[in-house]
Design a protein around this motif. Structure first.
Motif, PDB file in Angstrom:
ATOM      1  N   TYR A  75     -22.649  72.219  40.658  1.00 40.13           N
ATOM      2  CA  TYR A  75     -22.936  72.737  41.993  1.00 40.13           C
ATOM      3  C   TYR A  75     -23.835  73.975  41.949  1.00 40.13           C
ATOM      4  O   TYR A  75     -24.017  74.603  40.928  1.00 40.13           O
ATOM      5  N   VAL A  76     -24.389  74.316  43.098  1.00 46.20           N
ATOM      6  CA  VAL A  76     -25.238  75.489  43.260  1.00 46.20           C
ATOM      7  C   VAL A  76     -24.363  76.585  43.864  1.00 46.20           C
ATOM      8  O   VAL A  76     -23.605  76.334  44.799  1.00 46.20           O
ATOM      9  N   PHE A  77     -24.465  77.803  43.323  1.00 49.02           N
ATOM     10  CA  PHE A  77     -23.554  78.863  43.738  1.00 49.02           C
ATOM     11  C   PHE A  77     -24.282  80.196  43.848  1.00 49.02           C
ATOM     12  O   PHE A  77     -25.473  80.291  43.561  1.00 49.02           O
ATOM     13  N   ASN A  78     -23.547  81.222  44.252  1.00 48.70           N
ATOM     14  CA  ASN A  78     -24.092  82.577  44.359  1.00 48.70           C
ATOM     15  C   ASN A  78     -23.122  83.555  43.709  1.00 48.70           C
ATOM     16  O   ASN A  78     -22.072  83.148  43.195  1.00 48.70           O
ATOM     17  N   LEU A  79     -23.462  84.842  43.722  1.00 42.71           N
ATOM     18  CA  LEU A  79     -22.597  85.834  43.083  1.00 42.71           C
ATOM     19  C   LEU A  79     -21.244  85.948  43.773  1.00 42.71           C
ATOM     20  O   LEU A  79     -20.232  86.218  43.115  1.00 42.71           O
ATOM     21  N   ALA A  80     -21.196  85.745  45.086  1.00 40.60           N
ATOM     22  CA  ALA A  80     -19.912  85.785  45.798  1.00 40.60           C
ATOM     23  C   ALA A  80     -18.986  84.692  45.276  1.00 40.60           C
ATOM     24  O   ALA A  80     -17.788  84.925  45.068  1.00 40.60           O
ATOM     25  N   ASP A  81     -19.542  83.504  45.035  1.00 44.07           N
ATOM     26  CA  ASP A  81     -18.740  82.398  44.498  1.00 44.07           C
ATOM     27  C   ASP A  81     -18.211  82.732  43.106  1.00 44.07           C
ATOM     28  O   ASP A  81     -17.063  82.409  42.775  1.00 44.07           O
ATOM     29  N   VAL A 138     -21.665  94.362  48.036  1.00 39.64           N
ATOM     30  CA  VAL A 138     -22.987  94.991  47.908  1.00 39.64           C
ATOM     31  C   VAL A 138     -23.839  94.259  46.874  1.00 39.64           C
ATOM     32  O   VAL A 138     -25.021  93.981  47.122  1.00 39.64           O
ATOM     33  N   LEU A 139     -23.263  93.923  45.716  1.00 41.02           N
ATOM     34  CA  LEU A 139     -24.024  93.193  44.692  1.00 41.02           C
ATOM     35  C   LEU A 139     -24.445  91.812  45.187  1.00 41.02           C
ATOM     36  O   LEU A 139     -25.591  91.389  44.986  1.00 41.02           O
ATOM     37  N   ASP A 140     -23.531  91.107  45.837  1.00 36.87           N
ATOM     38  CA  ASP A 140     -23.832  89.775  46.353  1.00 36.87           C
ATOM     39  C   ASP A 140     -24.942  89.841  47.394  1.00 36.87           C
ATOM     40  O   ASP A 140     -25.929  89.106  47.305  1.00 36.87           O
ATOM     41  N   GLN A 141     -24.782  90.701  48.378  1.00 39.63           N
ATOM     42  CA  GLN A 141     -25.781  90.780  49.438  1.00 39.63           C
ATOM     43  C   GLN A 141     -27.118  91.308  48.920  1.00 39.63           C
ATOM     44  O   GLN A 141     -28.173  90.826  49.324  1.00 39.63           O
ATOM     45  N   GLY A 142     -27.075  92.274  48.021  1.00 41.96           N
ATOM     46  CA  GLY A 142     -28.315  92.782  47.429  1.00 41.96           C
ATOM     47  C   GLY A 142     -29.061  91.691  46.675  1.00 41.96           C
ATOM     48  O   GLY A 142     -30.281  91.551  46.806  1.00 41.96           O
ATOM     49  N   ASN A 143     -28.319  90.900  45.905  1.00 40.30           N
ATOM     50  CA  ASN A 143     -28.923  89.796  45.158  1.00 40.30           C
ATOM     51  C   ASN A 143     -29.532  88.768  46.102  1.00 40.30           C
ATOM     52  O   ASN A 143     -30.657  88.298  45.898  1.00 40.30           O
ATOM     53  N   LYS A 144     -28.805  88.414  47.153  1.00 42.84           N
ATOM     54  CA  LYS A 144     -29.304  87.432  48.114  1.00 42.84           C
ATOM     55  C   LYS A 144     -30.543  87.945  48.845  1.00 42.84           C
ATOM     56  O   LYS A 144     -31.532  87.217  48.982  1.00 42.84           O
ATOM     57  N   LEU A 145     -30.485  89.178  49.328  1.00 45.34           N
ATOM     58  CA  LEU A 145     -31.622  89.739  50.059  1.00 45.34           C
ATOM     59  C   LEU A 145     -32.861  89.824  49.174  1.00 45.34           C
ATOM     60  O   LEU A 145     -33.967  89.512  49.612  1.00 45.34           O
ATOM     61  N   TRP A 146     -32.675  90.236  47.921  1.00 45.44           N
ATOM     62  CA  TRP A 146     -33.813  90.329  47.023  1.00 45.44           C
ATOM     63  C   TRP A 146     -34.404  88.953  46.737  1.00 45.44           C
ATOM     64  O   TRP A 146     -35.623  88.771  46.791  1.00 45.44           O
ATOM     65  N   LEU A 147     -33.540  87.974  46.419  1.00 43.49           N
ATOM     66  CA  LEU A 147     -34.053  86.638  46.119  1.00 43.49           C
ATOM     67  C   LEU A 147     -34.752  86.007  47.328  1.00 43.49           C
ATOM     68  O   LEU A 147     -35.819  85.407  47.180  1.00 43.49           O
ATOM     69  N   ILE A 148     -34.179  86.156  48.526  1.00 43.03           N
ATOM     70  CA  ILE A 148     -34.759  85.512  49.709  1.00 43.03           C
ATOM     71  C   ILE A 148     -36.004  86.256  50.200  1.00 43.03           C
ATOM     72  O   ILE A 148     -37.054  85.653  50.405  1.00 43.03           O
ATOM     73  N   PHE A 149     -35.888  87.570  50.381  1.00 42.53           N
ATOM     74  CA  PHE A 149     -36.960  88.323  51.040  1.00 42.53           C
ATOM     75  C   PHE A 149     -37.847  89.100  50.059  1.00 42.53           C
ATOM     76  O   PHE A 149     -39.045  89.251  50.311  1.00 42.53           O
ATOM     77  N   ILE A 163     -11.929  89.091  48.075  1.00 45.34           N
ATOM     78  CA  ILE A 163     -12.257  89.648  49.393  1.00 45.34           C
ATOM     79  C   ILE A 163     -13.758  89.937  49.491  1.00 45.34           C
ATOM     80  O   ILE A 163     -14.409  89.559  50.475  1.00 45.34           O
ATOM     81  N   GLY A 164     -14.316  90.603  48.489  1.00 41.66           N
ATOM     82  CA  GLY A 164     -15.749  90.911  48.512  1.00 41.66           C
ATOM     83  C   GLY A 164     -16.609  89.665  48.558  1.00 41.66           C
ATOM     84  O   GLY A 164     -17.595  89.597  49.298  1.00 41.66           O
ATOM     85  N   GLY A 165     -16.230  88.635  47.790  1.00 43.77           N
ATOM     86  CA  GLY A 165     -16.969  87.377  47.802  1.00 43.77           C
ATOM     87  C   GLY A 165     -16.844  86.662  49.135  1.00 43.77           C
ATOM     88  O   GLY A 165     -17.832  86.133  49.670  1.00 43.77           O
ATOM     89  N   ALA A 166     -15.645  86.643  49.687  1.00 44.23           N
ATOM     90  CA  ALA A 166     -15.432  85.976  50.975  1.00 44.23           C
ATOM     91  C   ALA A 166     -16.208  86.669  52.087  1.00 44.23           C
ATOM     92  O   ALA A 166     -16.833  86.010  52.930  1.00 44.23           O
TER      93      ALA A 166
END
Length: 179
Positions: free
Chosen positions: A147-153, A33-44, A117-120
């Motif tokens: 390298y460039v990474f995200n919260l899942a990484d 949830v944190l990873d996807q929320g962060n990605k969705l907020w940054l992108i959209f 698991i959550g990151g993967a």
């Protein structure tokens, strides 16, 4: 772990397994949830593609990178078959990690596996939705670029670190020699 005469586990050991599994699954869910929320907020929400790079420090920026491969852009998948193959590999690996979580008795292992698991699953969701993994955080020093990474990484790295730490510090059990 000792079993009763009928092969079942004592109630105290069953509740311990349930607690470890719950920690792992809740950690996986929170990480996703944190990873996807962060990605969705940054992108959209923020629109990082139009505002990049954001210089937070002389060595750290927020950018938008579409990673078609796995870590460090290894095994780059430029075709639909390659993307689906990476997705299948990620799902098989995740299933193996869930099986490990189901069998573990240690809370630290459950927490570490939950992070992985959550990151993967977060990165697999990106691959399924976009055809690439969205990465944002970029460390660099001068012209040397990390390298460039995200919260899942980040979650995956911390989870692996916890598993290594647990493996290095776990004391052998008395029945391990007999197995």
């Amino acid at each position: 772990m000792s079993a009763q005469a009928d092969g079942s586990l004592p109630v105290s050991q069953q509740s311990s397994l349930v607690r470890v599994r719950a920690v792992g699954l809740l950690t996986a869910l929170a990480t996703f949830v944190l990873d996807q929320g962060n990605k969705l907020w940054l992108i959209f929400g923020y629109g990082i593609a139009a505002h990049q790079p954001i210089h937070l420090a002389p060595f750290f920026d927020v950018i938008f990178l579409k990673n078609p491969g796995i870590s460090y852009s290894l095994l780059t998948a430029s075709s639909a078959f390659g993307r689906w193959a990476l997705l299948v590999i990620a799902l098989v690996a995740t299933a193996c990690l869930i099986l490990w979580l189901w069998r573990t008795r240690l809370i630290l292992t459950g927490f570490g596996l939950g992070l992985i698991i959550g990151g993967a699953v977060g990165n697999a969701a990106d691959r399924l939705a976009y055809g690439y993994v969205a990465d944002f955080y970029h460390f660099h020093v001068g012209s040397f670029s990390w390298y460039v990474f995200n919260l899942a990484d980040v979650a995956i790295c911390i989870g692996v670190g916890l598993l290594v730490l647990e493996g290095l510090t776990e004391k052998p059990r008395a029945n391990d020699a007999a197995e």
